[in-house]
Design a protein around this motif. Structure first.
Motif, PDB file in Angstrom:
ATOM      1  N   ASP A 183     -12.878 -33.029  -2.455  1.00 29.47           N
ATOM      2  CA  ASP A 183     -14.186 -33.559  -1.712  1.00 29.47           C
ATOM      3  C   ASP A 183     -14.593 -33.010  -0.758  1.00 29.47           C
ATOM      4  O   ASP A 183     -15.860 -32.946  -0.595  1.00 29.47           O
ATOM      5  N   SER A 240     -17.258 -31.443  -4.223  1.00 32.63           N
ATOM      6  CA  SER A 240     -18.056 -32.446  -4.807  1.00 32.63           C
ATOM      7  C   SER A 240     -19.427 -32.797  -3.954  1.00 32.63           C
ATOM      8  O   SER A 240     -19.180 -32.463  -2.882  1.00 32.63           O
ATOM      9  N   THR A 266     -19.271 -35.618  -8.629  1.00 31.27           N
ATOM     10  CA  THR A 266     -18.178 -36.308  -8.518  1.00 31.27           C
ATOM     11  C   THR A 266     -17.080 -35.415  -8.691  1.00 31.27           C
ATOM     12  O   THR A 266     -17.189 -34.266  -9.414  1.00 31.27           O
ATOM     13  N   ILE A 267     -15.804 -35.673  -8.347  1.00 39.59           N
ATOM     14  CA  ILE A 267     -14.507 -34.957  -8.676  1.00 39.59           C
ATOM     15  C   ILE A 267     -14.281 -34.880 -10.113  1.00 39.59           C
ATOM     16  O   ILE A 267     -14.024 -33.894 -10.724  1.00 39.59           O
ATOM     17  N   ASP A 308     -16.526 -35.019 -12.498  1.00 43.02           N
ATOM     18  CA  ASP A 308     -17.634 -34.145 -13.034  1.00 43.02           C
ATOM     19  C   ASP A 308     -17.150 -32.693 -12.897  1.00 43.02           C
ATOM     20  O   ASP A 308     -17.199 -31.816 -13.840  1.00 43.02           O
ATOM     21  N   LEU A 309     -16.368 -32.369 -11.559  1.00 39.49           N
ATOM     22  CA  LEU A 309     -15.876 -30.905 -11.476  1.00 39.49           C
ATOM     23  C   LEU A 309     -14.750 -30.598 -12.484  1.00 39.49           C
ATOM     24  O   LEU A 309     -14.585 -29.439 -12.598  1.00 39.49           O
ATOM     25  N   GLU A 320     -10.959 -39.430 -12.405  1.00 40.99           N
ATOM     26  CA  GLU A 320     -10.662 -38.109 -12.720  1.00 40.99           C
ATOM     27  C   GLU A 320      -9.266 -37.781 -13.008  1.00 40.99           C
ATOM     28  O   GLU A 320      -8.947 -36.798 -13.625  1.00 40.99           O
TER      29      GLU A 320
END
Length: 562
Positions: free
Chosen positions: A369, A385, A397-398, A400-401, A422
């Protein structure tokens, strides 16, 4: 003057109002936060300070342009005021209507610095434990006026926009502050160190204000700002109230903006809280009005300027050489490891130490984050993020990453913290060839980690049956390293647990090592010891087959007793 006395204020139109006032310190000016507000263009925002004590009253002009008069004579600094003496501030006239007041001294001497004035308000401010309210209020007012003058003379935003070098900007600020303080040096209250004042002003203009020195102190691990007047620190695991204060809430907001703006974060009434980081990786959280009722709050969890190593953790008693060796072997064996613990237990620090065991030959992707991890390896891709913009769009967002990281050919994935949906993507990555991953989870025990993971997977929106989730967890997670914070402020690895597998509907686990507290010494320091439980990891044969050496005696309780 233990009882209230009468203060008469005559307005420019001749109308007079009489107020009861008690002993205390009263700021006078046109600003809304002044205790005696006199709205007029000829009056400064903070024009003067009125000090009412049991032995008399004093008025002090704060180097205002129009000045302050007593009985028609312009004053310089702080002078004593007697009953029925007229105090002139702009077009307003103030006078005390009491025959019980001590007469003004002939010499108009300043109030002795050693005498203590009761506070003007009922609450006791932390810094009043070491400083007099009059001195505090005077210092605040002087700093505020100098700060305003600095803003006028040195337009920091304009200079920054003109791409002036950082060093030149800092040098200009120092020179300007020194010039302003030298101009008013003769009018500073007795006991106020001009050099210290210059440093405080410089820190507030360019640095992080009164918390600058606290962040430089290597023994301070956390700084907590609860509004402008209360700053706490954590030192050696204990909370301590400092005497440092900000000028006002606007100063706290300026520091928060200075922290969050460079990394693309924002904070305002529509987004009144934010997570950020300092350049050294220190974690920052800020929350403001209307969510915070005590003013802007800032919490900074410091990262050591020199990253802690496993030798440091052994020296501090957080871990033993045997536990550290087992953790190293687990990382090299590409076991999926979760570091768990409560808030402030040292999870991120331990994760950073464990990540140092990752081989230099592998491609490592970190996802956080706010980027805090500091890996020493060369081949590291750091992802961070992103919050939504002012229109509420553009958030990354986490989760997505994590999904994106799977397409980046990672050998290892290190997630700063799993706290939501996540977790499902992380578990799937662990189960699909991306073994050797590391992450942290908030939990009270290794068993709670499993429950938390199940809950967080459900937060992903996927309606999976509980058994399917548990199969994913049992297959993905190999080792849980649980860290606890004890009553004396120390952090210790309280358990190292292996996730064995799924039996029926229950995930089976076995503790390999644990810390047992046996008592507390007279100084409050926790007494206890690390020891193996006697359980041997199920992958012990796999360790030997991989050609990795480990002393099996570290799992034998009898050897530890010897």
């Amino acid at each position: 003057m233990a009882e209230p006395i009468k203060l008469e204020i005559k307005r420019p139109d001749g109308q007079a109002n009489v107020f009861d006032i008690v002993t205390g310190v009263y700021t006078i000016g046109r600003d809304e936060d002044c205790k005696i507000q006199l709205p007029h263009p000829a009056i400064e925002g903070r024009h003067a300070i009125l000090t009412v004590r049991v032995d008399g009253c004093w008025i002090e002009d704060l180097d205002s342009a129009a000045g302050t008069t007593v009985s028609g004579k312009k004053i310089d600094g702080r002078v004593m005021v007697g009953a029925n003496q007229a105090i002139g501030i702009g077009p307003f006239t103030l006078s005390f209507l009491s025959d019980k007041m001590p007469p003004a001294s002939v010499e108009n001497k300043a109030a002795p610095a050693v005498e203590k004035a009761p506070p003007a308000r009922e609450e006791t401010r932390p810094h009043q434990l070491t400083m007099e309210p009059a001195d505090i209020e005077a210092k605040r007012s002087i700093k505020l006026q100098i700060h305003r003058e600095l803003v006028e003379r040195l337009d920091v935003k304009r200079l920054t926009a003109s791409r002036i070098g950082k060093d030149e900007l800092h040098e200009r600020a120092k020179t300007t502050i020194r010039g302003i303080v030298n101009e008013v040096r003769s009018k500073l209250p007795a006991g106020m160190d001009p050099e210290a004042l210059m440093k405080e002003l410089y820190d507030e203009a360019i640095g992080l204000g009164p918390i600058e020195d606290l962040l430089d102190d290597p023994e301070v691990t956390e700084v907590m700002v609860n509004g402008p007047s209360h700053i706490y620190i954590e030192k050696k695991g204990k909370l301590i109230l400092t005497g440092n204060t900000f000028i006002d809430e606007a100063s706290v907001m300026a520091i928060i903006e200075r922290i969050v703006s460079p990394i693309g974060r924002r904070i305002d009434e529509s987004q009144p809280y934010v997570d950020a980081r300092l350049p050294d990786g220190s974690r920052v959280n800020a929350i403001i009005h209307p969510l915070s009722l005590v003013g802007p709050c800032l919490t900074i969890r410091k990262f050591s300027k020199k990253p802690l190593t496993v030798q440091d953790l052994i020296r501090y008693g957080t871990i033993t050489p045997e536990l550290a060796e087992f953790a190293r072997v687990c990382v090299i064996m590409r076991k999926n490891i979760i570091v768990s613990g409560g808030t402030g237990s040292g999870k991120t620090t331990l994760l950073n130490v464990l990540s140092n065991y990752l081989p230099e030959t592998e491609r490592i992707v970190t996802i956080e984050d706010a980027a805090e991890l500091r890996l020493k390896q060369v081949h590291v891709v750091r992802l961070e993020s992103r919050p939504p913009n002012i229109e509420g769009k553009g958030a990354v967002t986490i989760r997505d990453l994590v999904r994106n990281a799977l397409r980046m050919r990672p050998d290892r994935i290190v997630v700063g913290e799993c706290r939501g949906g996540e977790s499902l993507d992380m578990l799937q990555a662990m189960n699909t060839g991306h073994d050797g991953s590391l992450t942290t989870v908030h939990a009270n025990s290794p068993r709670d980690v499993i429950s938390r993971l199940e809950t967080m997977v459900l937060m992903s929106g996927m309606e999976l049956p509980v058994r399917a989730i548990r199969e994913q967890v049992a297959s993905a997670v190999d080792v849980i390293v649980h860290e606890s914070r004890f009553s004396d402020g120390t952090r210790k690895v309280s358990k190292m647990t292996e996730v064995v597998g799924l039996e029926g509907e229950q995930i089976t686990m076995q503790d390999i090592f644990e810390y047992k507290q046996t008592g507390v010494d007279p100084d409050g320091k926790v007494i206890g010891h690390f020891h193996p439980t006697g359980a041997v990891p199920t992958f012990i044969e796999e360790i030997a087959a991989r050609g990795i050496s480990i002393d099996r005696s570290i799992f034998d309780p009898q050897k530890w007793k010897e």
